[in-house]
Design a protein around this motif. Sequence first.
Motif, PDB file in Angstrom:
ATOM      1  N   GLN A 190       0.821  -1.218   0.000  1.00  0.00           N
ATOM      2  CA  GLN A 190       0.000   0.000   0.000  1.00  0.00           C
ATOM      3  C   GLN A 190       0.853   1.265   0.000  1.00  0.00           C
ATOM      4  O   GLN A 190       0.375   2.335  -0.365  1.00  0.00           O
ATOM      5  N   GLY A 191       2.112   1.123   0.408  1.00  0.00           N
ATOM      6  CA  GLY A 191       2.968   2.305   0.507  1.00  0.00           C
ATOM      7  C   GLY A 191       3.757   2.601  -0.753  1.00  0.00           C
ATOM      8  O   GLY A 191       4.463   3.605  -0.818  1.00  0.00           O
ATOM      9  N   GLN A 192       3.641   1.704  -1.752  1.00  0.00           N
ATOM     10  CA  GLN A 192       4.527   1.829  -2.916  1.00  0.00           C
ATOM     11  C   GLN A 192       4.282   3.068  -3.782  1.00  0.00           C
ATOM     12  O   GLN A 192       5.241   3.705  -4.210  1.00  0.00           O
ATOM     13  N   PRO A 193       3.023   3.445  -4.093  1.00  0.00           N
ATOM     14  CA  PRO A 193       2.846   4.563  -5.028  1.00  0.00           C
ATOM     15  C   PRO A 193       3.572   5.841  -4.599  1.00  0.00           C
ATOM     16  O   PRO A 193       4.139   6.535  -5.430  1.00  0.00           O
ATOM     17  N   GLU A 194       3.570   6.144  -3.301  1.00  0.00           N
ATOM     18  CA  GLU A 194       4.193   7.395  -2.841  1.00  0.00           C
ATOM     19  C   GLU A 194       5.569   7.160  -2.235  1.00  0.00           C
ATOM     20  O   GLU A 194       6.106   8.060  -1.589  1.00  0.00           O
ATOM     21  N   ARG A 195       6.143   5.983  -2.456  1.00  0.00           N
ATOM     22  CA  ARG A 195       7.352   5.607  -1.732  1.00  0.00           C
ATOM     23  C   ARG A 195       8.495   6.634  -1.853  1.00  0.00           C
ATOM     24  O   ARG A 195       9.081   7.051  -0.857  1.00  0.00           O
ATOM     25  N   LEU A 196       8.805   7.047  -3.075  1.00  0.00           N
ATOM     26  CA  LEU A 196       9.933   7.960  -3.272  1.00  0.00           C
ATOM     27  C   LEU A 196       9.595   9.376  -2.804  1.00  0.00           C
ATOM     28  O   LEU A 196      10.394  10.032  -2.148  1.00  0.00           O
ATOM     29  N   HIS A 197       8.391   9.834  -3.163  1.00  0.00           N
ATOM     30  CA  HIS A 197       7.943  11.134  -2.679  1.00  0.00           C
ATOM     31  C   HIS A 197       8.043  11.215  -1.170  1.00  0.00           C
ATOM     32  O   HIS A 197       8.492  12.195  -0.600  1.00  0.00           O
TER      33      HIS A 197
END
Lengths: 261, 234
Positions: A190-197
């Motif tokens: 669930q955390g992947q889409p915003e991981r880098l941001h």
Amino acid sequence: MNFTFRIWRQRTAADKGQLVAYPVSDISSDLSFLEVIDTINETLSSRGEETIAFDMDCREGICGACSLVINGQPHGPEKETTTCQLYMRHFSDGETITVEPYRADSFPVIRDLVVDRSPLERIIQAGGYISVHTGEAGDANATLIPKHQAELAFEAASCIGCGACVAACPNASAMLFVAAKVTQLALLPQGQPERLHRVIRMAETMDHEGFGNCSNHYLCAEACPKEIPISLIARLNREFLAAALVGQEFLEPPHHSVHHE
Amino acid sequence: MFRLIRLLNTSIGKKLLMAVTGTLLLLFVIGHLIGNLTIFMSQNALNSYAHWLQVNPMLWPVRLGLIFILLLHIYTAVKLTRSNQHARRTRYQKSGFHHSLFFSKHIVFSGLGVLLFIIFHINHLTLGNGISELLPYLDPKGNPDIYGRVIHTFSTPLYPLLYLLGLIVLGFHLNHILRGVFQSLGFYHDNYAPFLDFLAPALTAIMVIGFALIPLAALSGLLTPTIVLPPYGP
């Protein structure tokens, strides 16, 4: 049991403040630390004096509201224990106990033992969240997560955001807090889409809020009431360096949340 | 370029710079140790190694590079230390972690000590200040007799003592920071923790003992002097 409490009193943020001694006698050893301060406050109140301001909420060791530096240690001398779960039997009879607020330039004292921990909130606002579809609840276990991964994420998620790591660090660094919050979401699908941001924003907001740099004393992990492992700091570094080296997100303008005074 | 500038403006980026420059300096020290240990092979081995360094066209580029890296390391350390002092200006009236003060000062002090040791060492054995009467001596092959210089210098207790002191300070610096290097680079992981926790003291011990062998061997007469002059000092 009898004790002498030396408690930090400071009327306003601008005041100089000082330690004031309060003798307490005939205290039950089963009283919690905060209950003793309640007792002192009742006495002060009955005499018409200003009571001692301190943070607390659940008193069950799970909310992260209580703070205090007791005898130089955030949350007192017991390992893996918040201040509210500290009992007087952990001290020896006749002891002088010094109680101070968290000390960090990012955490200014508001009054007595209460400090402003909103910089931690702003770090969370910068990236400590995930985006979800609203609507009906999804099927349970629709997203598969390996057990080991789930356990690591859960270990990181046990951070209650009390700020003891900042209070313990000689440099008032918030690395352990940010590391726990970044790790918790980076390990889960669930955390992947915003991981880098997330890691870029949270780490840069941490600097922006004036926290110091890690210089490897590891007092943060020693003070942490939830035993967040120190190795998470390396994971935070790894996440951040990877994002800085290859993340498209690192080319976007930095995000610094607005200060609300 | 933008990435690099932005990265170096963050605390994690500055820590990375400390780790990278520190690692490069450590690699130099390891190379320096290996080169120096040729003293135990023969007079010719050390002297021809030293001669090879002196005539090497890469000598000055490498030296300038090392000085640049060292300055960058020091500059970043100063910046980090200042921002750390700024982050916590009010001390606790009662300190609970009694070892914290020692350690927080320790890395800055040992770094300062290492810097003093480097300046002393370069001035002494590299530039030859204070050992000028030893400089003209050549070995049988016609190379400057570094072997003789080193053994003669370390033949009285004064210089071995100073160098051992410098090595101990270097040891403190390395031992405290090596684990931190792996953390700053993001390598530190629970799976490798036992290995990395072992590596720091082990590498430190190899460095300190390796270098210490030279003055100790010279002082104890294990190495045969090739330059015979009245000894130094007391």
